[in-house]
Scaffold this motif. Sequence first.
Motif, PDB file in Angstrom:
ATOM      1  N   GLU A 351       4.299  42.524 -15.719  1.00 13.05           N
ATOM      2  CA  GLU A 351       4.829  40.901 -15.417  1.00 13.05           C
ATOM      3  C   GLU A 351       4.967  40.022 -16.745  1.00 13.05           C
ATOM      4  O   GLU A 351       5.649  39.323 -17.037  1.00 13.05           O
ATOM      5  CB  GLU A 351       4.229  40.125 -14.644  1.00 13.05           C
ATOM      6  N   SER A 352       3.892  41.050 -18.357  1.00 17.42           N
ATOM      7  CA  SER A 352       3.779  39.834 -19.132  1.00 17.42           C
ATOM      8  C   SER A 352       5.314  39.407 -20.424  1.00 17.42           C
ATOM      9  O   SER A 352       5.110  38.541 -20.330  1.00 17.42           O
ATOM     10  CB  SER A 352       2.627  40.623 -20.200  1.00 17.42           C
ATOM     11  N   PRO A 353       5.272  40.782 -20.348  1.00 15.95           N
ATOM     12  CA  PRO A 353       6.623  40.433 -21.351  1.00 15.95           C
ATOM     13  C   PRO A 353       7.614  39.418 -20.484  1.00 15.95           C
ATOM     14  O   PRO A 353       8.584  38.404 -21.256  1.00 15.95           O
ATOM     15  CB  PRO A 353       7.339  42.315 -21.132  1.00 15.95           C
ATOM     16  N   TYR A 354       8.004  39.987 -19.090  1.00 14.04           N
ATOM     17  CA  TYR A 354       9.288  38.890 -18.558  1.00 14.04           C
ATOM     18  C   TYR A 354       8.315  36.737 -18.918  1.00 14.04           C
ATOM     19  O   TYR A 354       8.947  35.814 -18.970  1.00 14.04           O
ATOM     20  CB  TYR A 354       8.525  38.654 -16.985  1.00 14.04           C
ATOM     21  N   PHE A 355       7.008  36.895 -18.523  1.00 15.20           N
ATOM     22  CA  PHE A 355       6.497  35.786 -18.631  1.00 15.20           C
ATOM     23  C   PHE A 355       6.740  35.167 -20.309  1.00 15.20           C
ATOM     24  O   PHE A 355       6.972  34.120 -20.444  1.00 15.20           O
ATOM     25  CB  PHE A 355       5.241  35.441 -18.398  1.00 15.20           C
ATOM     26  N   GLU A 356       6.810  35.933 -20.998  1.00 14.73           N
ATOM     27  CA  GLU A 356       6.810  35.715 -22.611  1.00 14.73           C
ATOM     28  C   GLU A 356       8.181  35.168 -22.885  1.00 14.73           C
ATOM     29  O   GLU A 356       8.288  34.655 -23.686  1.00 14.73           O
ATOM     30  CB  GLU A 356       6.336  37.150 -23.406  1.00 14.73           C
ATOM     31  N   GLN A 357       9.058  36.040 -22.652  1.00 16.22           N
ATOM     32  CA  GLN A 357      10.281  36.210 -22.555  1.00 16.22           C
ATOM     33  C   GLN A 357      10.437  34.604 -22.477  1.00 16.22           C
ATOM     34  O   GLN A 357      11.511  33.532 -22.856  1.00 16.22           O
ATOM     35  CB  GLN A 357      11.252  36.562 -21.991  1.00 16.22           C
ATOM     36  N   LEU A 358      10.141  33.659 -20.804  1.00 14.35           N
ATOM     37  CA  LEU A 358      10.431  32.662 -20.855  1.00 14.35           C
ATOM     38  C   LEU A 358       9.217  31.751 -21.516  1.00 14.35           C
ATOM     39  O   LEU A 358       9.990  30.654 -21.616  1.00 14.35           O
ATOM     40  CB  LEU A 358       9.868  32.405 -19.078  1.00 14.35           C
ATOM     41  N   ALA A 359       8.648  32.046 -22.419  1.00 17.33           N
ATOM     42  CA  ALA A 359       7.730  31.130 -22.698  1.00 17.33           C
ATOM     43  C   ALA A 359       8.731  31.328 -24.026  1.00 17.33           C
ATOM     44  O   ALA A 359       8.746  29.470 -24.765  1.00 17.33           O
ATOM     45  CB  ALA A 359       6.736  31.405 -23.471  1.00 17.33           C
ATOM     46  N   PHE A 426       1.517  29.213  -6.201  1.00 16.30           N
ATOM     47  CA  PHE A 426       2.386  30.240  -5.711  1.00 16.30           C
ATOM     48  C   PHE A 426       3.114  31.093  -5.941  1.00 16.30           C
ATOM     49  O   PHE A 426       3.967  31.395  -4.992  1.00 16.30           O
ATOM     50  CB  PHE A 426       1.389  30.603  -4.313  1.00 16.30           C
ATOM     51  N   ALA A 427       3.353  30.682  -7.589  1.00 15.38           N
ATOM     52  CA  ALA A 427       5.069  31.195  -7.449  1.00 15.38           C
ATOM     53  C   ALA A 427       5.473  32.565  -7.893  1.00 15.38           C
ATOM     54  O   ALA A 427       3.897  33.702  -8.064  1.00 15.38           O
ATOM     55  CB  ALA A 427       5.513  30.077  -8.751  1.00 15.38           C
ATOM     56  N   THR A 428       6.453  32.713  -7.146  1.00 17.08           N
ATOM     57  CA  THR A 428       6.367  34.047  -7.573  1.00 17.08           C
ATOM     58  C   THR A 428       6.759  34.255  -8.974  1.00 17.08           C
ATOM     59  O   THR A 428       6.431  34.076 -10.078  1.00 17.08           O
ATOM     60  CB  THR A 428       8.243  34.621  -7.096  1.00 17.08           C
ATOM     61  N   ARG A 429       6.829  35.831  -9.417  1.00 15.49           N
ATOM     62  CA  ARG A 429       6.363  36.935 -10.037  1.00 15.49           C
ATOM     63  C   ARG A 429       7.580  36.562 -11.695  1.00 15.49           C
ATOM     64  O   ARG A 429       8.203  36.474 -10.978  1.00 15.49           O
ATOM     65  CB  ARG A 429       6.200  38.040 -10.162  1.00 15.49           C
ATOM     66  N   PRO A 430       7.537  36.049 -12.415  1.00 17.82           N
ATOM     67  CA  PRO A 430       8.600  36.079 -13.509  1.00 17.82           C
ATOM     68  C   PRO A 430       9.706  37.208 -13.647  1.00 17.82           C
ATOM     69  O   PRO A 430      10.628  36.748 -13.881  1.00 17.82           O
ATOM     70  CB  PRO A 430       7.370  35.789 -15.170  1.00 17.82           C
ATOM     71  N   SER A 431       8.999  38.278 -13.293  1.00 19.56           N
ATOM     72  CA  SER A 431      10.188  39.096 -12.929  1.00 19.56           C
ATOM     73  C   SER A 431      11.214  39.520 -12.508  1.00 19.56           C
ATOM     74  O   SER A 431      12.411  39.766 -11.830  1.00 19.56           O
ATOM     75  CB  SER A 431      10.077  40.422 -12.512  1.00 19.56           C
ATOM     76  N   ASP A 432      10.802  37.945 -11.048  1.00 25.63           N
ATOM     77  CA  ASP A 432      11.749  37.372  -9.770  1.00 25.63           C
ATOM     78  C   ASP A 432      12.916  36.562 -11.189  1.00 25.63           C
ATOM     79  O   ASP A 432      12.248  35.488 -10.857  1.00 25.63           O
ATOM     80  CB  ASP A 432      10.713  37.095  -9.075  1.00 25.63           C
ATOM     81  N   PRO A 433      13.954  36.422 -10.757  1.00 24.37           N
ATOM     82  CA  PRO A 433      15.314  35.001 -11.319  1.00 24.37           C
ATOM     83  C   PRO A 433      14.792  34.138 -10.617  1.00 24.37           C
ATOM     84  O   PRO A 433      14.862  33.454 -11.331  1.00 24.37           O
ATOM     85  CB  PRO A 433      16.069  35.941 -10.786  1.00 24.37           C
ATOM     86  N   PHE A 435      12.305  32.392 -10.388  1.00 23.96           N
ATOM     87  CA  PHE A 435      10.890  32.368 -11.065  1.00 23.96           C
ATOM     88  C   PHE A 435      11.269  31.421 -11.815  1.00 23.96           C
ATOM     89  O   PHE A 435      11.517  29.891 -12.276  1.00 23.96           O
ATOM     90  CB  PHE A 435       9.812  33.327 -11.543  1.00 23.96           C
ATOM     91  N   GLU A 436      12.859  31.447 -12.890  1.00 25.42           N
ATOM     92  CA  GLU A 436      12.870  30.230 -14.073  1.00 25.42           C
ATOM     93  C   GLU A 436      14.191  29.409 -13.124  1.00 25.42           C
ATOM     94  O   GLU A 436      14.351  28.577 -13.511  1.00 25.42           O
ATOM     95  CB  GLU A 436      14.248  31.420 -14.714  1.00 25.42           C
ATOM     96  N   VAL A 437      14.804  29.688 -11.942  1.00 27.28           N
ATOM     97  CA  VAL A 437      15.273  28.667 -11.100  1.00 27.28           C
ATOM     98  C   VAL A 437      14.254  27.469 -11.084  1.00 27.28           C
ATOM     99  O   VAL A 437      14.925  26.579 -10.854  1.00 27.28           O
ATOM    100  CB  VAL A 437      15.639  29.713  -9.766  1.00 27.28           C
ATOM    101  N   LEU A 438      13.398  28.105 -10.444  1.00 27.36           N
ATOM    102  CA  LEU A 438      12.311  26.733 -10.491  1.00 27.36           C
ATOM    103  C   LEU A 438      11.965  26.114 -11.600  1.00 27.36           C
ATOM    104  O   LEU A 438      11.592  24.757 -11.469  1.00 27.36           O
ATOM    105  CB  LEU A 438      10.826  27.835  -9.214  1.00 27.36           C
ATOM    106  N   LEU A 439      11.598  27.202 -12.556  1.00 27.79           N
ATOM    107  CA  LEU A 439      11.503  26.722 -13.946  1.00 27.79           C
ATOM    108  C   LEU A 439      12.193  25.539 -14.587  1.00 27.79           C
ATOM    109  O   LEU A 439      11.705  24.033 -14.647  1.00 27.79           O
ATOM    110  CB  LEU A 439      10.748  27.684 -14.687  1.00 27.79           C
ATOM    111  N   GLN A 440      13.166  26.392 -14.229  1.00 24.31           N
ATOM    112  CA  GLN A 440      15.104  25.107 -14.867  1.00 24.31           C
ATOM    113  C   GLN A 440      14.791  24.108 -13.681  1.00 24.31           C
ATOM    114  O   GLN A 440      15.260  22.601 -14.706  1.00 24.31           O
ATOM    115  CB  GLN A 440      16.214  26.451 -14.556  1.00 24.31           C
ATOM    116  N   LYS A 441      14.121  23.897 -12.424  1.00 21.29           N
ATOM    117  CA  LYS A 441      14.633  22.298 -11.621  1.00 21.29           C
ATOM    118  C   LYS A 441      13.898  21.333 -12.356  1.00 21.29           C
ATOM    119  O   LYS A 441      13.661  20.048 -12.213  1.00 21.29           O
ATOM    120  CB  LYS A 441      14.029  23.006 -10.700  1.00 21.29           C
ATOM    121  N   TYR A 442      12.178  21.845 -12.818  1.00 17.27           N
ATOM    122  CA  TYR A 442      11.830  20.690 -14.270  1.00 17.27           C
ATOM    123  C   TYR A 442      11.362  20.468 -15.120  1.00 17.27           C
ATOM    124  O   TYR A 442      11.056  20.234 -15.132  1.00 17.27           O
ATOM    125  CB  TYR A 442      10.687  21.223 -13.119  1.00 17.27           C
TER     126      TYR A 442
END
Length: 443
Positions: A351-359, A426-433, A435-442
């Motif tokens: 999951e780390s690469p997905y998390f790092e891409q978002l970071a 308990f957020a979904t994993r970053p590989s799940d789209p 996660f980014e949708v939730l992030l964008q809301k805030y």
Amino acid sequence: MHKIRIAIFCLALSFVSCKEDAKTVRLHGELKNFASELSMGIETPQAYILRENIQINLDDQNKFDIIFNLDAPAYFRLGRNTLYLSPGDDIGLFCDLNDPMAATFTGRGAEACLYLRSKPFPKGGSYLSGGQLLKGDPSLEEVKIKIEEKVKSALASLNSLDGVSDRFKKLERGRIMFDAANSYLSYPGYAAYFKKLSKEELPAFTQKAEKYFKADVEKYIQSGGDADYLNLDTYRGICGECVEHLGEENVDRAILDFIKTNELIYHLSNKGPVAEVLSERVEIESKIEQVEYKEVISKAFKNYDDLQPGKAAPRLTICNKEGKEILLSDFKGKLVVIDVWATWCGPCKAESPYFEQLAKKYGNETVKFLSISIDSDKNLWDKYLSKHTKTSEQFICNRTEFKEYELQSVPRFMLIDKQGNFIDAFATRPSDPAFEVLLQKYI
């Protein structure tokens, strides 16, 4: 003299003076390669589901001395060693996290713990020993002979004990039988790996092995209808197979309730109290008959009350690569995105690469991406980071720091708002789209 911090855990939920040694256990000694703060897991079936434990704090010489109440004999998990403790035990011990066979035990209750040093690991396929038994590519018949030899040797060792209780011997005879069954059940997976079988070859190979060992599995699970065996880690791992082979009508009701409750709480620990899990709770509770398992469910869900969206994130102390302690509250005023992981965790690294891409995409002065390792060996963490470039900020902490977060497994992802309150614990994993949708809301 170094001051020893004493952690007391009351299994009976009432205080009993340590002078009443008939209802207390004392453990003292030295632990090697353990974190300075650690948990000793309680292995009764209900405590296992709830992940209940006894806290141990080591002094600066890795020594400890604890006293806790115990109403009845029970198994405990200390690192890779299993202990069997009875009321009144007073045991001096040495345990090395990296070498369970190096453990020493002395004093009242030591004999059972010494015996348990050599118990095989269920996750290693029990007598397959992580595949070591399969070296040289033995035939199915040769595998059977080797497993039977392991059973014979284990029974001889158990029968040689003279200072343990009848119940301990009963449980350990059961363990030997279930370890054998687990060995046969685990064989196809381990053998396929060592034989490097293709996906196309695997089904036929598995079917052949299962058919060959079917009678052996059934022989070794004959006693699998007794709920007392839920105290054994090996049995808990295969109790579903026992029910399948023996039939629900031939096993204690507590076993069926344990399986349902354990599955529900597993989903809770991974997903949190989301609508899907809450719906599952209603369905399962309607099928549970044992009062103690209904109480387990109630207690488990109550533990998550303070992790709901809008609740303040509990205190958390983490350390950066230079060893400086930082509080999670230091990030107040910023949106915080957390990845809890470990170098030994395959899914974490996936999951780390997905998390790092978002970071890289969203991280800035007001949006902080924190990767928090729970590795017990800082050197392994440092070595891993030296070979992997990260955009997120890197921290490490003792797993016990996450006690109030109900951290049962990793990876775990969390979003915390600028006020320090949970958006999603308990957020979904970053590989799940999502996660980014939730992030964008805030943002």
